[in-house]
Design a protein around this motif. Structure first.
Motif, PDB file in Angstrom:
ATOM      1  N   GLY A   9       0.784  -1.219   0.000  1.00  0.00           N
ATOM      2  CA  GLY A   9       0.000   0.000   0.000  1.00  0.00           C
ATOM      3  C   GLY A   9       0.816   1.268   0.000  1.00  0.00           C
ATOM      4  N   SER A  10       2.150   1.155  -0.109  1.00  0.00           N
ATOM      5  CA  SER A  10       2.986   2.358  -0.084  1.00  0.00           C
ATOM      6  C   SER A  10       3.368   2.839  -1.481  1.00  0.00           C
ATOM      7  N   ALA A  11       2.785   2.244  -2.508  1.00  0.00           N
ATOM      8  CA  ALA A  11       3.028   2.634  -3.905  1.00  0.00           C
ATOM      9  C   ALA A  11       4.519   2.618  -4.252  1.00  0.00           C
ATOM     10  N   GLY A  12       5.250   1.659  -3.695  1.00  0.00           N
ATOM     11  CA  GLY A  12       6.671   1.508  -4.017  1.00  0.00           C
ATOM     12  C   GLY A  12       7.587   2.464  -3.301  1.00  0.00           C
ATOM     13  N   GLU A  13       7.048   3.276  -2.399  1.00  0.00           N
ATOM     14  CA  GLU A  13       7.850   4.240  -1.649  1.00  0.00           C
ATOM     15  C   GLU A  13       8.412   3.564  -0.404  1.00  0.00           C
ATOM     16  N   PRO A  14       9.746   3.501  -0.244  1.00  0.00           N
ATOM     17  CA  PRO A  14      10.315   2.878   0.958  1.00  0.00           C
ATOM     18  C   PRO A  14       9.888   3.620   2.220  1.00  0.00           C
ATOM     19  N   ALA A  15       9.548   2.858   3.254  1.00  0.00           N
ATOM     20  CA  ALA A  15       9.203   3.444   4.555  1.00  0.00           C
ATOM     21  C   ALA A  15      10.418   3.446   5.473  1.00  0.00           C
ATOM     22  N   GLY A  16      11.335   2.507   5.246  1.00  0.00           N
ATOM     23  CA  GLY A  16      12.537   2.406   6.059  1.00  0.00           C
ATOM     24  C   GLY A  16      13.715   1.975   5.215  1.00  0.00           C
ATOM     25  N   GLN A  17      14.893   2.425   5.607  1.00  0.00           N
ATOM     26  CA  GLN A  17      16.114   2.052   4.900  1.00  0.00           C
ATOM     27  C   GLN A  17      17.240   1.900   5.911  1.00  0.00           C
ATOM     28  N   TRP A  18      18.013   0.819   5.757  1.00  0.00           N
ATOM     29  CA  TRP A  18      19.161   0.556   6.616  1.00  0.00           C
ATOM     30  C   TRP A  18      20.377   0.432   5.718  1.00  0.00           C
ATOM     31  N   ASP A  19      21.415   1.211   6.040  1.00  0.00           N
ATOM     32  CA  ASP A  19      22.630   1.238   5.231  1.00  0.00           C
ATOM     33  C   ASP A  19      23.768   0.542   5.964  1.00  0.00           C
ATOM     34  N   TRP A  20      24.578  -0.193   5.211  1.00  0.00           N
ATOM     35  CA  TRP A  20      25.825  -0.682   5.785  1.00  0.00           C
ATOM     36  C   TRP A  20      26.763   0.511   5.876  1.00  0.00           C
ATOM     37  N   PRO A  21      27.450   0.687   7.005  1.00  0.00           N
ATOM     38  CA  PRO A  21      28.338   1.843   7.158  1.00  0.00           C
ATOM     39  C   PRO A  21      29.402   1.908   6.062  1.00  0.00           C
ATOM     40  N   GLN A  22      29.847   0.743   5.634  1.00  0.00           N
ATOM     41  CA  GLN A  22      30.762   0.632   4.500  1.00  0.00           C
ATOM     42  C   GLN A  22      30.209  -0.473   3.616  1.00  0.00           C
ATOM     43  N   PRO A  23      30.382  -0.353   2.293  1.00  0.00           N
ATOM     44  CA  PRO A  23      29.911  -1.437   1.422  1.00  0.00           C
ATOM     45  C   PRO A  23      30.490  -2.778   1.880  1.00  0.00           C
ATOM     46  N   THR A  24      29.636  -3.783   1.927  1.00  0.00           N
ATOM     47  CA  THR A  24      30.035  -5.103   2.402  1.00  0.00           C
ATOM     48  C   THR A  24      30.190  -6.053   1.216  1.00  0.00           C
ATOM     49  N   PRO A  25      31.421  -6.454   0.886  1.00  0.00           N
ATOM     50  CA  PRO A  25      31.636  -7.351  -0.251  1.00  0.00           C
ATOM     51  C   PRO A  25      30.936  -8.706  -0.041  1.00  0.00           C
ATOM     52  N   ILE A  26      30.248  -9.161  -1.064  1.00  0.00           N
ATOM     53  CA  ILE A  26      29.554 -10.454  -1.026  1.00  0.00           C
ATOM     54  C   ILE A  26      30.538 -11.560  -0.638  1.00  0.00           C
ATOM     55  N   LYS A  27      31.755 -11.511  -1.175  1.00  0.00           N
ATOM     56  CA  LYS A  27      32.714 -12.586  -0.929  1.00  0.00           C
ATOM     57  C   LYS A  27      33.148 -12.674   0.540  1.00  0.00           C
ATOM     58  N   THR A  28      32.849 -11.644   1.348  1.00  0.00           N
ATOM     59  CA  THR A  28      33.229 -11.678   2.761  1.00  0.00           C
ATOM     60  C   THR A  28      32.102 -12.178   3.675  1.00  0.00           C
ATOM     61  N   LEU A  29      30.913 -12.421   3.114  1.00  0.00           N
ATOM     62  CA  LEU A  29      29.787 -12.873   3.936  1.00  0.00           C
ATOM     63  C   LEU A  29      29.990 -14.306   4.399  1.00  0.00           C
ATOM     64  N   PRO A  30      29.659 -14.604   5.656  1.00  0.00           N
ATOM     65  CA  PRO A  30      29.760 -15.982   6.120  1.00  0.00           C
ATOM     66  C   PRO A  30      28.707 -16.854   5.422  1.00  0.00           C
ATOM     67  N   ALA A  31      29.049 -18.134   5.267  1.00  0.00           N
ATOM     68  CA  ALA A  31      28.133 -19.076   4.617  1.00  0.00           C
ATOM     69  C   ALA A  31      26.986 -19.433   5.539  1.00  0.00           C
ATOM     70  N   GLN A  32      25.779 -19.522   4.969  1.00  0.00           N
ATOM     71  CA  GLN A  32      24.574 -19.940   5.710  1.00  0.00           C
ATOM     72  C   GLN A  32      24.671 -21.434   5.950  1.00  0.00           C
ATOM     73  N   GLN A  33      24.389 -21.849   7.161  1.00  0.00           N
ATOM     74  CA  GLN A  33      24.446 -23.269   7.518  1.00  0.00           C
ATOM     75  C   GLN A  33      23.190 -23.983   7.099  1.00  0.00           C
TER      76      GLN A  33
END
Length: 158
Positions: free
Chosen positions: A134-158
């Motif tokens: 119902g927000s017509a595509g308008e974000p209500a909230g946004q959370w930013d990583w303080p620094q870009p987080t490289p995908i290759k550094t993410l821990p693997a999901q178990q």
């Protein structure tokens, strides 16, 4: 099925913005919620062209009922590519489609089936947005990583 970038994904002046880990109070038609998007995001690679990033969230419904649909979440990379959240029944802690009135914690899965992969090792995570129904595509909230987080550094999901 590839997920296409949304045309207008910039946060407006009305969008609450904060760093990953911060708590935001968001109100909409029929609800008020407190939302926290947490770290660490994790990753699961099924193949070179199927990558899933899981982002942990905590939601408290303060008033009313909230439509807890993972498709209301958007993950954006530093290059501006976006992947919408989805339901994922194979992960027990993944948040699914439901209307909630209390507290819920779990993972929002973002599955990338595109080729070349949007969520490749060369990509970096930039932000998460909540775009409620119902927000017509308008974000209500946004959370930013303080620094870009490289995908290759993410821990693997178990």
């Amino acid at each position: 099925m590839p997920l296409l970038p949304r045309v207008n994904s910039d946060a407006s002046d009305n969008t609450k913005v904060g760093p990953i880990g911060s708590m935001q109070t968001i109100s909409g038609e029929g609800y008020t919620i407190r939302v926290q998007v947490k770290d660490p995001a994790t990753i699961r690679r099924v193949s070179s062209s199927t990558v899933t990033v899981f982002v942990p969230v905590s939601i408290d419904v303060v008033d009313g009922k909230f439509d807890l649909n993972p498709t209301h979440w958007v993950l954006r990379t530093l290059s501006g590519q976006e992947v919408n959240g989805t339901t994922l029944s194979q992960t027990p802690t993944a948040i699914g489609k439901a209307t909630v009135t209390g507290h819920v914690e779990g993972l929002i899965p973002f599955i990338d089936y595109s080729s070349p992969s949007i969520l490749s090792d060369e990509a970096s995570l930039s932000l998460i947005q909540l775009v409620p129904a119902g927000s017509a595509g308008e974000p209500a909230g946004q959370w930013d990583w303080p620094q870009p987080t490289p995908i290759k550094t993410l821990p693997a999901q178990q």
